[in-house]
Design a protein around this motif. Structure first.
Motif, PDB file in Angstrom:
ATOM      1  N   LYS A 127      26.636  47.958  26.947  1.00 55.68           N
ATOM      2  CA  LYS A 127      27.149  47.281  28.145  1.00 55.68           C
ATOM      3  C   LYS A 127      27.967  48.244  29.005  1.00 55.68           C
ATOM      4  O   LYS A 127      27.806  48.303  30.231  1.00 55.68           O
ATOM      5  N   HIS A 128      28.828  49.028  28.357  1.00 56.55           N
ATOM      6  CA  HIS A 128      29.672  49.962  29.106  1.00 56.55           C
ATOM      7  C   HIS A 128      28.847  51.092  29.712  1.00 56.55           C
ATOM      8  O   HIS A 128      29.090  51.506  30.857  1.00 56.55           O
ATOM      9  N   PHE A 129      27.866  51.595  28.958  1.00 57.18           N
ATOM     10  CA  PHE A 129      27.009  52.648  29.500  1.00 57.18           C
ATOM     11  C   PHE A 129      26.241  52.143  30.725  1.00 57.18           C
ATOM     12  O   PHE A 129      26.140  52.839  31.743  1.00 57.18           O
ATOM     13  N   SER A 146      26.878  63.693  37.332  1.00 52.48           N
ATOM     14  CA  SER A 146      27.528  62.770  36.391  1.00 52.48           C
ATOM     15  C   SER A 146      26.534  61.712  35.902  1.00 52.48           C
ATOM     16  O   SER A 146      26.537  61.343  34.722  1.00 52.48           O
ATOM     17  N   TYR A 147      25.694  61.233  36.825  1.00 53.73           N
ATOM     18  CA  TYR A 147      24.688  60.232  36.463  1.00 53.73           C
ATOM     19  C   TYR A 147      23.756  60.783  35.376  1.00 53.73           C
ATOM     20  O   TYR A 147      23.482  60.117  34.370  1.00 53.73           O
ATOM     21  N   GLU A 148      23.297  62.007  35.553  1.00 53.11           N
ATOM     22  CA  GLU A 148      22.380  62.614  34.580  1.00 53.11           C
ATOM     23  C   GLU A 148      23.082  62.853  33.241  1.00 53.11           C
ATOM     24  O   GLU A 148      22.510  62.598  32.176  1.00 53.11           O
ATOM     25  N   ALA A 149      24.340  63.322  33.278  1.00 56.91           N
ATOM     26  CA  ALA A 149      25.067  63.625  32.045  1.00 56.91           C
ATOM     27  C   ALA A 149      25.329  62.364  31.231  1.00 56.91           C
ATOM     28  O   ALA A 149      25.111  62.324  30.007  1.00 56.91           O
ATOM     29  N   ILE A 150      25.804  61.313  31.909  1.00 55.74           N
ATOM     30  CA  ILE A 150      26.104  60.069  31.197  1.00 55.74           C
ATOM     31  C   ILE A 150      24.819  59.399  30.732  1.00 55.74           C
ATOM     32  O   ILE A 150      24.747  58.851  29.622  1.00 55.74           O
ATOM     33  N   GLY A 151      23.790  59.459  31.572  1.00 50.75           N
ATOM     34  CA  GLY A 151      22.500  58.890  31.170  1.00 50.75           C
ATOM     35  C   GLY A 151      21.933  59.582  29.944  1.00 50.75           C
ATOM     36  O   GLY A 151      21.368  58.934  29.048  1.00 50.75           O
TER      37      GLY A 151
END
Length: 282
Positions: free
Chosen positions: A228-230, A247-252
């Motif tokens: 849910k948090h991701f 940041s989008y790519e790293a967190i993904g």
């Protein structure tokens, strides 16, 4: 008194101007030794200009000369505190963390003795020092400085401030690295709550806090909460592309790795395709 012999970035106008001021102060000191306080300030300015120009060796030499010049003088505490602060951060951010420690400690002591706004400077320096100790795996010392920083910033700015949220986040990262995911989760939750209230629900720092919290939840086997948090973190960053593409790519990528670990290969594959499509359109 040793002179700065490190190569200067003389093509830079700010460095050129600062060098002239230093030379003028050196001449003044030869005739009137009492002018040395002016030399210390001029060397600080020169070091700052050299640092900003990317000439780290020259900046270090200027700061060290300033400390040497002021060693036997009765200078205002703030003058020497600023030089020590500059040298500490220069060494720290140049990958020489162990060398930065005594300068951080002395600068913190100086700023705290001055009180007022300088207490906040000391708190920020404690935050830096704690990060350095964490990188050196000295977790107890890192915790000590983070907590002192947090106490000062809460007293000065109140709990609802970005600087306080930042320290909570750093404490969470420390506890996570030290193997205490329960405490890490608590710190990440506090930081997320403050950032949401101060920055709004769709800020990039809120997305980062959500990612941190997701990681702690996964460590605690609460994978539903982690997902849910991701997802919320990625939704925030996706709405801010292309600026937040990295940041989008790293967190993904972190989310994909977690999904694969927990056996959700289908979700992981779908997320990869979604990310590729989103990033290709940026």
């Amino acid at each position: 008194m040793p002179e700065n012999t490190a190569p200067a970035t003389t093509a830079n106008p700010a460095v050129q101007s600062a060098l002239k001021a230093v030379e003028a102060q050196r001449e003044a000191v030869k005739e009137f030794p009492g002018k040395a306080p002016g030399l210390v300030r001029a060397l600080q300015t020169l070091g700052d200009a050299q640092r900003d120009a990317g000439d780290v060796p020259a900046a270090e030499a200027s700061y060290r000369e300033a400390l040497e010049a002021g060693k036997d003088l009765e200078l205002p505490t703030e003058v020497m505190a600023n030089v020590r602060t500059s040298l500490a951060t220069l060494l720290d951010f140049s990958g020489r963390e162990a060398e930065s420690l005594p300068y951080y400690e002395e600068a913190i002591s100086n700023h705290e003795a001055l009180g007022g706004e300088n207490a906040e400077v000391a708190a920020q320096l404690r935050n830096n020092l704690a990060m350095t100790y964490k990188c050196m795996d000295k977790f107890a010392l890192a915790e000590q400085h983070y907590l002192r920083s947090l106490e000062t910033l809460e007293n000065k700015r109140g709990r609802k401030s970005e600087s306080v949220a930042c320290v909570f986040n750093n404490l969470g990262s420390l506890y996570y690295a030290a193997g205490f995911p329960d405490q890490a989760k608590e710190m990440f939750e506090d930081g997320l709550q403050i950032r949401t209230e101060v920055l709004g629900e769709r800020h990039r720092d809120v997305a980062q806090s959500l990612c941190n919290l997701a990681t702690a939840c996964h460590e605690l086997k609460d994978n539903d909460a982690a997902q849910k948090h991701f997802e919320k973190s990625l939704t925030i960053l996706e709405s801010q592309l292309p600026q937040e593409a990295r940041s989008y790519e790293a967190i993904g990528t972190d989310y994909v790795a977690m999904l694969e670990i927990i056996g959700e290969e289908g979700k992981a594959a779908a997320l990869k395709k979604r990310m590729e499509k989103v990033l290709a359109a940026v």
